[in-house]
Design a protein around this motif. Structure first.
Motif, PDB file in Angstrom:
ATOM      1  N   ASN A   2      -1.131 -11.069   6.217  1.00  0.00           N
ATOM      2  CA  ASN A   2      -0.968 -10.134   5.125  1.00  0.00           C
ATOM      3  C   ASN A   2      -0.382 -10.830   3.910  1.00  0.00           C
ATOM      4  O   ASN A   2       0.490 -11.679   4.018  1.00  0.00           O
ATOM      5  CB  ASN A   2      -0.040  -8.979   5.549  1.00  0.00           C
ATOM      6  N   THR A   7      -3.985  -4.048   4.432  1.00  0.00           N
ATOM      7  CA  THR A   7      -5.297  -3.412   4.461  1.00  0.00           C
ATOM      8  C   THR A   7      -5.814  -3.495   5.891  1.00  0.00           C
ATOM      9  O   THR A   7      -6.426  -4.489   6.286  1.00  0.00           O
ATOM     10  CB  THR A   7      -6.275  -4.110   3.500  1.00  0.00           C
ATOM     11  N   TRP A   9      -7.670  -2.504   9.683  1.00  0.00           N
ATOM     12  CA  TRP A   9      -8.816  -1.885  10.341  1.00  0.00           C
ATOM     13  C   TRP A   9      -8.290  -0.670  11.091  1.00  0.00           C
ATOM     14  O   TRP A   9      -7.278  -0.756  11.786  1.00  0.00           O
ATOM     15  CB  TRP A   9      -9.458  -2.840  11.336  1.00  0.00           C
ATOM     16  N   GLU A  34      -5.331  -9.571  12.114  1.00  0.00           N
ATOM     17  CA  GLU A  34      -5.673  -8.366  11.357  1.00  0.00           C
ATOM     18  C   GLU A  34      -4.628  -7.269  11.558  1.00  0.00           C
ATOM     19  O   GLU A  34      -4.041  -7.134  12.633  1.00  0.00           O
ATOM     20  CB  GLU A  34      -7.043  -7.836  11.787  1.00  0.00           C
ATOM     21  N   PRO A 107      -5.716   2.373   1.601  1.00  0.00           N
ATOM     22  CA  PRO A 107      -6.422   1.097   1.729  1.00  0.00           C
ATOM     23  C   PRO A 107      -6.748   0.767   3.177  1.00  0.00           C
ATOM     24  O   PRO A 107      -5.867   0.730   4.036  1.00  0.00           O
ATOM     25  CB  PRO A 107      -5.431   0.089   1.138  1.00  0.00           C
ATOM     26  N   ALA A 108      -8.007   0.553   3.471  1.00  0.00           N
ATOM     27  CA  ALA A 108      -8.458   0.183   4.815  1.00  0.00           C
ATOM     28  C   ALA A 108      -9.716  -0.658   4.694  1.00  0.00           C
ATOM     29  O   ALA A 108     -10.518  -0.465   3.766  1.00  0.00           O
ATOM     30  CB  ALA A 108      -8.725   1.422   5.675  1.00  0.00           C
ATOM     31  N   LYS A 109      -9.900  -1.581   5.610  1.00  0.00           N
ATOM     32  CA  LYS A 109     -11.105  -2.412   5.601  1.00  0.00           C
ATOM     33  C   LYS A 109     -12.303  -1.660   6.150  1.00  0.00           C
ATOM     34  O   LYS A 109     -13.448  -1.919   5.786  1.00  0.00           O
ATOM     35  CB  LYS A 109     -10.871  -3.680   6.415  1.00  0.00           C
ATOM     36  N   GLY A 110     -12.051  -0.749   7.075  1.00  0.00           N
ATOM     37  CA  GLY A 110     -13.113  -0.010   7.724  1.00  0.00           C
ATOM     38  C   GLY A 110     -12.598   0.576   9.018  1.00  0.00           C
ATOM     39  O   GLY A 110     -11.389   0.589   9.265  1.00  0.00           O
ATOM     40  N   THR A 140     -14.442   6.926   5.945  1.00  0.00           N
ATOM     41  CA  THR A 140     -14.980   5.566   5.934  1.00  0.00           C
ATOM     42  C   THR A 140     -16.405   5.545   5.402  1.00  0.00           C
ATOM     43  O   THR A 140     -16.777   4.672   4.605  1.00  0.00           O
ATOM     44  CB  THR A 140     -14.927   4.968   7.348  1.00  0.00           C
ATOM     45  N   ARG A 145     -17.240   2.058   3.399  1.00  0.00           N
ATOM     46  CA  ARG A 145     -16.594   0.994   4.149  1.00  0.00           C
ATOM     47  C   ARG A 145     -17.301   0.817   5.491  1.00  0.00           C
ATOM     48  O   ARG A 145     -17.978   1.734   5.968  1.00  0.00           O
ATOM     49  CB  ARG A 145     -15.114   1.339   4.383  1.00  0.00           C
ATOM     50  N   VAL A 205     -15.178  -9.929  11.902  1.00  0.00           N
ATOM     51  CA  VAL A 205     -13.884 -10.490  12.318  1.00  0.00           C
ATOM     52  C   VAL A 205     -14.136 -11.662  13.260  1.00  0.00           C
ATOM     53  O   VAL A 205     -14.798 -11.498  14.292  1.00  0.00           O
ATOM     54  CB  VAL A 205     -13.024  -9.424  13.022  1.00  0.00           C
TER      55      VAL A 205
END
Length: 226
Positions: A2, A7, A9, A34, A107-110, A140, A145, A205
Motif C-alpha cells: 500500500n 484500494t 479487492w 493485496e 475505492p476498490a480494484k474490483g 462493481t 470494475r 493478480v
C-alpha cells in the motif's frame, strides 16, 4: 504494497459448496500483498461450518478467518503464514448495506465472488442487491470494475445459464469452478489451487498456485520444479 491509499479487492463468499476455493483465493491475494475487503454471506456460514467445522462469527471474524486460512482443502494445516497476513483485511457484515463497498465512491480494484451460488448469480444478474454481497457486485459492474464470478454448481439449468450470459454481457468474467488436470495435480489442494489461480489470473493478480501449460505433452506427469 500500500502507498497510503488503500484500494482493496472485495472478496464475496456465497453459500455454494467450495469454501476451500475462497480460502485459496484469499491466501493468494494476501501473498501478493493485496488489500482485501471480505464479505461472508449468511448462507455461506452454514457451508463453512459443514465443510470446515468453523463457526464464522462477525464479532470474532479475525480469529475465525485465521483458522480458515490455516487449513488446506483436506483439513490438514496449510503452509500459509497467517501471522501478520490479516493486517490489511477489512471485514464487512453481510447485512450492512451501509458498508463502504456498497458505494461506488469507495475505492476498490474490483470484486471476486468465490464460490458463487446460483442464487448469488441470479441476484447479481437481476440487480436485486438483497444483501451486501449482491450490492457490491452490482456496484462493481456499474463502476466498470473487474468482477469475477466463480460459479460452483452442476448441472446448470437454463435459467442459471441465462443469468450467466447476462453477467457476461454486463462485463463480468464468469468462471466455473472447473479444475484441470494438465497441471499435474497429485492432491486435492492442487485442484483447488488451480481454480483459485484462474480466479486470480482473471483479476490480473500474480501468483504461483499452479503450473501453467507450456505446450509440452506429458508435462502433467513430470515433477514440478517449484
Amino acid at each position: 504494497m500500500n502507498d497510503g491509499k488503500r484500494t482493496p479487492w472485495v472478496v464475496g463468499v456465497s453459500g455454494a459448496s467450495g469454501t476451500p476455493y475462497a480460502a485459496a483465493v484469499l491466501r493468494g491475494l494476501l501473498a501478493a500483498g493485496e488489500s482485501v475487503d471480505l464479505v461472508v454471506s449468511r448462507s455461506s456460514r452454514l457451508t463453512l461450518l459443514d465443510e470446515t467445522g468453523i463457526s464464522f462469527r462477525d464479532a470474532h471474524w479475525r480469529e475465525d478467518l485465521a483458522l480458515w486460512l490455516a487449513r488446506g482443502a483436506d483439513g490438514k494445516p496449510d503452509a500459509f503464514d497467517v501471522a501478520g497476513a490479516l493486517d490489511d483485511v477489512r471485514y464487512w457484515a453481510a447485512g450492512d448495506l451501509a458498508a463502504g463497498p456498497s458505494s461506488g465512491s469507495y475505492p476498490a480494484k474490483g470484486m471476486l465472488v468465490v464460490p458463487a451460488s446460483t442464487a448469488a448469480v441470479a441476484g447479481v444478474a437481476l440487480g436485486l442487491s438483497k444483501d451486501l454481497l449482491q450490492r457490491v457486485a452490482s456496484v462493481t459492474l456499474k463502476e466498470r470494475r473487474p468482477l469475477v464470478v466463480a460459479v460452483r454448481e452442476t448441472p446448470l439449468n437454463g435459467q442459471t445459464l441465462r443469468h450467466m450470459v447476462t453477467l457476461d454481457e454486463a462485463g463480468a468474467v464468469v468462471l466455473p469452478a472447473s479444475p484441470a488436470f494438465y497441471a499435474g495435480a497429485t492432491h486435492i489442494q492442487d485442484l483447488v489451487d488451480f481454480v483459485a489461480g484462474r480466479v486470480l489470473d482473471a483479476a490480473g493478480v500474480p501468483h504461483g498456485l499452479y503450473r501453467r501449460w507450456e505446450g509440452e505433452l506429458g508435462g502433467a506427469a513430470s515433477p514440478r520444479s517449484d
